[in-house]
Scaffold this motif. Structure first.
Motif, short mmCIF file in Angstrom:
data_model
loop_
_atom_site.label_atom_id
_atom_site.label_comp_id
_atom_site.label_asym_id
_atom_site.label_seq_id
_atom_site.Cartn_x
_atom_site.Cartn_y
_atom_site.Cartn_z
N ILE A 14 -9.23 -33.66 18.93
CA ILE A 14 -9.36 -34.69 19.92
C ILE A 14 -10.37 -35.60 19.53
O ILE A 14 -10.47 -36.90 19.96
N ALA A 15 -11.57 -35.10 18.85
CA ALA A 15 -12.58 -35.99 18.41
C ALA A 15 -12.03 -37.09 17.64
O ALA A 15 -12.09 -38.26 17.71
N ILE A 16 -11.23 -36.95 16.68
CA ILE A 16 -10.54 -38.17 15.83
C ILE A 16 -9.51 -38.83 16.49
O ILE A 16 -9.74 -39.96 16.37
N SER A 17 -9.10 -38.30 17.54
CA SER A 17 -8.14 -39.32 18.38
C SER A 17 -9.03 -40.12 19.12
O SER A 17 -8.60 -41.36 19.24
N LEU A 18 -10.26 -39.44 19.81
CA LEU A 18 -11.10 -40.52 20.36
C LEU A 18 -11.58 -41.55 19.31
O LEU A 18 -11.74 -42.66 20.00
N LEU A 19 -11.76 -41.21 18.26
CA LEU A 19 -12.46 -42.36 17.30
C LEU A 19 -11.45 -43.18 16.84
O LEU A 19 -11.51 -44.44 16.76
N CYS A 20 -10.05 -42.86 16.98
CA CYS A 20 -8.95 -43.70 16.93
C CYS A 20 -8.72 -44.91 18.03
O CYS A 20 -8.42 -45.82 17.79
N LEU A 21 -9.07 -44.09 19.14
CA LEU A 21 -8.99 -44.99 20.32
C LEU A 21 -9.99 -45.97 20.35
O LEU A 21 -9.82 -47.02 20.91
N LEU A 202 -0.45 -39.38 17.65
CA LEU A 202 0.43 -38.74 16.76
C LEU A 202 -0.54 -37.32 16.26
O LEU A 202 -0.12 -36.36 16.07
N ILE A 203 -1.84 -37.48 16.02
CA ILE A 203 -2.81 -36.40 15.69
C ILE A 203 -2.69 -35.27 17.03
O ILE A 203 -2.61 -34.24 16.70
N LEU A 204 -2.88 -35.75 17.98
CA LEU A 204 -2.75 -34.80 19.30
C LEU A 204 -1.19 -34.18 19.22
O LEU A 204 -0.96 -32.81 19.61
N VAL A 205 -0.28 -34.70 19.22
CA VAL A 205 1.26 -33.97 19.14
C VAL A 205 1.23 -33.39 17.84
O VAL A 205 1.89 -32.01 17.97
N ALA A 206 0.61 -33.48 16.69
CA ALA A 206 0.95 -32.83 15.49
C ALA A 206 0.14 -31.39 15.81
O ALA A 206 0.70 -30.35 15.48
N ARG A 207 -1.03 -31.58 16.33
CA ARG A 207 -1.81 -30.43 16.44
C ARG A 207 -1.28 -29.65 17.67
O ARG A 207 -0.99 -28.02 17.51
#
Length: 219
Positions: A14-21, A202-207
């Motif tokens: 979630i943290a990495i996804s937020l950074l991507c956002l 993609l990160i959230l779906v992969a997780r």
């Protein structure tokens, strides 16, 4: 995998996804800023020329056209590091004594550099006498564009103003070359914004898929 480790990996994803956002939003905002600038340039440059204004606003009037009456002076300065069709040269910044605005500086266009650093370029002289010009106000990136001078006539640099004008046309003196507007492109910023959004999803779906696969194994 323990519940604690699963929770940590979820939080990390979630943290990495937020950074991507955040990165995507930054690219989107940058694209919107450039798009707004391009729209302003288009609107202002298409307005009918204003005849002999008594004053200008270097921010609100930038890219607008003006009809200016006056007379060219013979003082000019060559702005270095200017390229035209892949050739090195200079833009000619010339003084003009206008009836309404006083002394202003006009970019007459581009001239090719001399054979070597000690050879001045050939600059066609302006025709003396009254002239009526169509000009476009330009003040953006002024300091960067006028970063230096060479072969100044007279030897000392001109008293630079906070804005100058592109010469579009004149009754007597015509521009040395066509002076185009900046390229009206937003670049890759919107594409990058979509790319960062895709990475976040993609990160959230992969997780989620990885978590589902682990649950199947444990069951």
């Amino acid at each position: 995998m323990s519940k604690f480790k699963a929770l940590l990996t979820w939080l990390l994803a979630i943290a990495i996804s937020l950074l991507c956002l955040v990165a995507g939003r930054w690219q989107f905002d940058k694209g919107m800023t450039i798009s707004h600038r391009n729209n302003e340039i288009t609107i202002r440059s298409n307005l009918a020329p204003q005849a002999n204004p008594l004053s200008i606003d270097t921010f609100k009037d930038q890219w607008r056209k003006f009809q200016i009456d006056g007379e060219f002076l013979f003082n000019y300065e060559l702005v270095r590091n200017q390229y035209e069709n892949g050739q090195f040269g200079f833009h000619v910044l010339q003084e003009f004594k206008s009836k309404s605005l006083g002394l202003i500086q006009i970019d007459r266009g581009w001239v090719k550099a001399g054979a070597n650093a000690s050879t001045p370029p050939l600059v066609p002289e302006v025709a003396a006498g009254p002239d009526r010009l169509i000009l476009r106000l330009r003040s953006e990136f002024l300091n960067r564009q006028l970063g230096g001078s060479l072969f100044a006539v007279p030897a000392k640099s001109l008293n630079r103003k906070i804005a100058y004008y592109d010469l579009i046309s004149g009754q007597v003196n015509q521009p040395l070359t066509v002076i185009s507007l900046p390229e009206l492109s937003t670049g890759p910023h919107f594409a990058y914004a979509i790319q960062w959004l895709f990475f976040a999803i993609l990160i959230l779906v992969a997780r989620a898929l990885f978590y589902k696969k682990l649950n199947r194994k444990t069951n």
